[in-house]
Scaffold this motif. Structure first.
Motif: not given
Length: 306
Positions: A180, A183-184, A187-189, A211, A215, A219
């Protein structure tokens, strides 16, 4: 027209003495090393990446790395924390003549901007290269660490400065423990690659494949797998078939997979497995996961301890 028995024997005798074409067999061409795009970096990575956490800084290790590159390995993963900086130094010897052939990834455990920038400079010096292809913020295993490296004055700020100065090309992140958190992070890019454990054992404990890998692929983030053999090697006392565990990991949506190197004798068998790779069917993957479940705990998978 067919040869008579007498003509055949005469030709065979001449071949044995003079090495005629009748005695020559063309060597079998080796299958090429499979490659996959490494995210959006523009590099097509060999599915077999050198994992250098355990390599000694010896002439044998340097010779083995050259043999890996000759065999098609074009992704070298290291860190200043491996073998007390000896890993980077060993790679530096190789890179004196092989730089254009390979993608060089190293790491930093520093959490501050200034510390990360200093470590980039030190790694660059040991590796003997003008620019590091990928620098990874290493072992980000909890939310507090991720917050720290992303904050003002954190490691990411220093690595962006290194990018602007042309010292590094790409920035990634590694994590061993909490899917997790990674994953976080993606997601920040802010990150172009991840390095995470993948194996049938890891499937049962804080699995990154469920996951995080899909993901990251969505991306366009490069995915390096690690520790495909580490857990089973420890649990079985070394009595296991590497092919199944490597094939399992290569079948997952990873760009490349680090395989450790301790002895030169490991080079050719691992190269052969990579060249012969065929995706593992889902039923076979599930069977290997079930077989491996008995070993899947944090005593064996020590990197999953929280």
């Amino acid at each position: 027209m067919s040869l008579s028995r007498r003509q055949f024997l005469r030709a065979a005798s001449a071949a044995a003495v003079g090495g005629s074409a009748l005695a020559y067999a063309e060597p079998k061409a080796q299958a090429p090393m499979p490659k996959r795009p490494f995210g959006k970096t523009g590099w097509n990575a060999s599915i077999y990446a050198l994992g250098s956490a355990e390599i000694p800084a010896t002439p044998e290790a340097v010779r083995a790395i050259h043999r890996l590159i000759d065999g098609g390995v074009n992704y070298l993963d290291t860190a200043p924390s491996y073998q007390g900086t000896r890993s980077e130094s060993a790679l530096g010897e190789v890179l004196k003549t092989r730089r254009p052939s390979v993608f060089v990834a190293t790491k930093t455990l520093e959490r501050s901007a200034d510390g990360a920038l200093r470590e980039v400079a030190a790694s660059k010096g040991r590796l003997g290269i003008d620019r590091i292809d990928l620098i990874q913020i290493h072992a980000v295993n909890d939310d507090a660490t991720l917050d720290q490296v992303l904050a003002k004055g954190g490691a990411l700020e220093g690595l962006r400065r290194a990018q602007r100065d042309g010292l590094v090309a790409h920035v990634g992140i590694t994590g061993h423990t909490r899917p997790e958190v990674i994953l976080r992070a993606i997601e920040t890019g802010e990150f172009e690659s991840i390095l995470v454990p993948v194996s049938p054992l890891d499937h049962h404990v804080s699995d990154f494949a469920t996951e995080v890998l899909p993901r990251a692929n969505a991306l366009g983030i490069g995915v390096t797998g690690m520790k495909a053999l580490k857990g089973i090697e420890r649990a079985s006392g070394g009595k296991f078939e590497a092919e199944a565990y490597l094939r399992y990991a290569w079948t997952l949506p990873v760009s490349t997979l680090t395989i450790g190197l301790r002895r030169e004798s490991e080079v050719e068998p691992n190269l052969a497995l990579a060249r012969a790779f065929k995706p593992m069917p889902k039923a076979e993957r599930e069977a290997l996961e079930a077989k491996s479940k008995e070993w899947a705990d944090v005593g064996v998978l020590w990197w999953k301890k929280r």
